[in-house]
Design a protein around this motif. Structure first.
Motif, short mmCIF file in Angstrom:
data_model
loop_
_atom_site.label_atom_id
_atom_site.label_comp_id
_atom_site.label_asym_id
_atom_site.label_seq_id
_atom_site.Cartn_x
_atom_site.Cartn_y
_atom_site.Cartn_z
N VAL A 86 0.85 -1.21 0.00
CA VAL A 86 0.00 0.00 0.00
C VAL A 86 0.88 1.25 0.00
O VAL A 86 0.58 2.24 -0.66
CB VAL A 86 -0.94 0.01 1.24
CG1 VAL A 86 -1.67 1.34 1.35
CG2 VAL A 86 -1.94 -1.14 1.17
N ASN A 140 3.52 5.55 -9.77
CA ASN A 140 2.25 5.08 -9.18
C ASN A 140 1.15 5.04 -10.24
O ASN A 140 0.29 5.91 -10.32
CB ASN A 140 1.86 5.96 -7.99
CG ASN A 140 0.74 5.33 -7.16
OD1 ASN A 140 0.09 4.37 -7.60
ND2 ASN A 140 0.53 5.87 -5.98
N HIS A 186 -8.99 -4.63 -0.93
CA HIS A 186 -10.15 -3.96 -1.54
C HIS A 186 -9.79 -3.24 -2.85
O HIS A 186 -10.58 -2.46 -3.35
CB HIS A 186 -10.80 -3.01 -0.53
CG HIS A 186 -11.27 -3.71 0.70
ND1 HIS A 186 -12.37 -4.54 0.69
CD2 HIS A 186 -10.76 -3.74 1.96
CE1 HIS A 186 -12.54 -5.05 1.91
NE2 HIS A 186 -11.58 -4.57 2.69
N ARG A 216 -9.56 7.87 -14.84
CA ARG A 216 -10.98 7.46 -14.87
C ARG A 216 -11.89 8.61 -14.44
O ARG A 216 -13.03 8.70 -14.86
CB ARG A 216 -11.21 6.26 -13.95
CG ARG A 216 -10.86 4.92 -14.58
CD ARG A 216 -11.36 3.76 -13.72
NE ARG A 216 -10.56 3.56 -12.54
CZ ARG A 216 -9.47 2.79 -12.49
NH1 ARG A 216 -9.07 2.12 -13.56
NH2 ARG A 216 -8.79 2.66 -11.38
N GLY A 237 -13.10 -0.97 -7.96
CA GLY A 237 -13.68 0.31 -8.34
C GLY A 237 -14.09 1.18 -7.17
O GLY A 237 -14.72 2.23 -7.35
N ALA A 259 -12.24 3.06 -5.05
CA ALA A 259 -11.59 4.37 -4.97
C ALA A 259 -12.23 5.35 -5.94
O ALA A 259 -12.54 6.50 -5.59
CB ALA A 259 -10.09 4.24 -5.25
N SER A 273 -2.68 4.76 -9.09
CA SER A 273 -3.30 6.01 -8.67
C SER A 273 -3.59 6.89 -9.89
O SER A 273 -4.65 7.53 -9.97
CB SER A 273 -2.36 6.73 -7.69
OG SER A 273 -3.01 7.79 -7.08
N PHE A 284 -1.92 14.43 -7.39
CA PHE A 284 -0.52 14.23 -7.75
C PHE A 284 0.01 13.00 -7.04
O PHE A 284 -0.48 12.58 -5.99
CB PHE A 284 0.32 15.48 -7.40
CG PHE A 284 0.06 16.04 -6.04
CD1 PHE A 284 0.69 15.53 -4.92
CD2 PHE A 284 -0.85 17.08 -5.86
CE1 PHE A 284 0.45 16.04 -3.67
CE2 PHE A 284 -1.11 17.60 -4.59
CZ PHE A 284 -0.45 17.08 -3.49
N THR A 285 1.02 12.42 -7.65
CA THR A 285 1.67 11.25 -7.08
C THR A 285 3.03 11.10 -7.74
O THR A 285 3.40 11.91 -8.59
CB THR A 285 0.79 9.98 -7.29
OG1 THR A 285 1.40 8.88 -6.59
CG2 THR A 285 0.64 9.62 -8.76
N ARG A 333 -6.37 6.20 -0.22
CA ARG A 333 -5.47 5.16 0.29
C ARG A 333 -6.37 4.02 0.79
O ARG A 333 -7.10 4.19 1.77
CB ARG A 333 -4.61 5.72 1.43
CG ARG A 333 -3.36 4.91 1.68
CD ARG A 333 -2.48 5.54 2.74
NE ARG A 333 -1.98 6.86 2.42
CZ ARG A 333 -1.17 7.57 3.22
NH1 ARG A 333 -0.79 7.06 4.39
NH2 ARG A 333 -0.75 8.77 2.87
N ILE A 334 -6.32 2.92 0.09
CA ILE A 334 -7.27 1.82 0.32
C ILE A 334 -6.49 0.55 0.66
O ILE A 334 -5.43 0.29 0.07
CB ILE A 334 -8.11 1.57 -0.98
CG1 ILE A 334 -8.86 2.83 -1.41
CG2 ILE A 334 -9.05 0.38 -0.83
CD1 ILE A 334 -10.10 3.16 -0.63
N ARG A 343 -4.30 5.81 -12.81
CA ARG A 343 -5.48 5.28 -13.52
C ARG A 343 -6.78 5.78 -12.87
O ARG A 343 -7.76 6.04 -13.56
CB ARG A 343 -5.45 3.74 -13.54
CG ARG A 343 -4.48 3.19 -14.58
CD ARG A 343 -4.88 1.81 -15.06
NE ARG A 343 -4.83 0.80 -14.03
CZ ARG A 343 -3.74 0.12 -13.68
NH1 ARG A 343 -2.60 0.36 -14.28
NH2 ARG A 343 -3.79 -0.80 -12.73
#
Ligand SMILES: CC(C)(COP(=O)(O)OP(=O)(O)OC[C@H]1O[C@@H](n2cnc3c(N)ncnc32)[C@H](O)[C@@H]1OP(=O)(O)O)[C@@H](O)C(=O)NCCC(=O)NCCS
Length: 186
Positions: free
Chosen positions: A32, A137, A103, A146, A107, A109, A140, A132-133, A98-99, A142
């Motif tokens: 994570v 990553n 999980h 989406r 979908g 997030a 993130s 931003f990341t 942050r998941i 993606r």
């Protein structure tokens, strides 16, 4: 401001004391936290949970705790937030997530983030929300894509990391309210 948001599968809600343990497990998970400088100790994780909980309690919005009714009482956080560090793009409001790993790939997030964008644009009246990341990553990014966020070749160095740190460079995505509204109308 509505403190709780619901989506078809999720509840975005204020933080509870019972969120601390699963949040600590998530922030101690190397996968994570792969795109962050370090995993967090229990004390660091609890301190972050307190900051995020207070933000929701005080201003009515922030990084909400996310629950999947019937599945899990807490899977992580998703929401909108003013970055605590002065960034080259400040003032700004970012969307973030942050998941827990178990999980991912469902979908959640993106579904939670859509509700958070609606709060930002329609209730708070923001004209733009950024995200931003680190460039590596991809998961993130993606989510950002989406959501209709756009990367126009903008990058910045994160001030919390020293020069030469491999995670210092960040890739920036932006979403303007007009573009978001146009996509809602389609
Ligand atoms: C970034 C992060 C939230 C993305 O989680 P995710 O589960 O990949 O993203 P989503 O919740 O949007 O799920 C989308 C995936 O679920 C799949 N999916 C399955 N069922 C779905 C459904 N019913 N609806 C939508 N998507 C579904 C999609 O196909 C997609 O998979 P793909 O990306 O492999 O094509 C997660 O990886 C994470 O918490 N990472 C660690 C923390 C982090 O890096 N945060 C960002 C720092 S800036």
């Amino acid at each position: 401001m509505k403190l709780k948001l619901t989506t078809p599968r999720l509840r975005l809600r204020p933080w509870l004391p019972s969120d601390r343990a699963p949040f600590a497990a998530l922030t101690a998970d190397h996968e994570v936290m792969e795109h962050f400088p370090t995993t967090l100790t229990r004390a660091q994780s609890d301190a972050l949970a307190d900051i995020l909980a207070n933000e929701i309690a005080e201003q009515g919005w922030g990084f909400w705790a996310v629950e999947v009714p019937g599945v899990s009482d807490f899977i992580g956080f998703v929401g909108i937030h003013e970055p605590r560090f002065e960034l080259p793009i400040s003032p700004c409001v970012e969307i973030g997530w942050r998941i827990a790993k178990e999980h991912w790939g469902k979908g959640y997030a993106t579904e939670a983030a859509r509700a958070a964008l609606a709060v930002g644009f329609e209730q708070l009246g923001l004209e733009e929300i950024v995200s931003f990341t680190v460039p590596t990553n991809q998961r993130s990014q993606r989510v950002m894509q989406r959501l209709g966020m756009v990367h126009a070749d903008e990058f910045f160095d994160h001030p919390a990391l020293e020069a030469g740190h491999p995670m210092r460079r960040h890739i920036l995505y932006r979403l303007r309210r007009d573009a978001w509204r146009a996509a809602q109308a389609e």
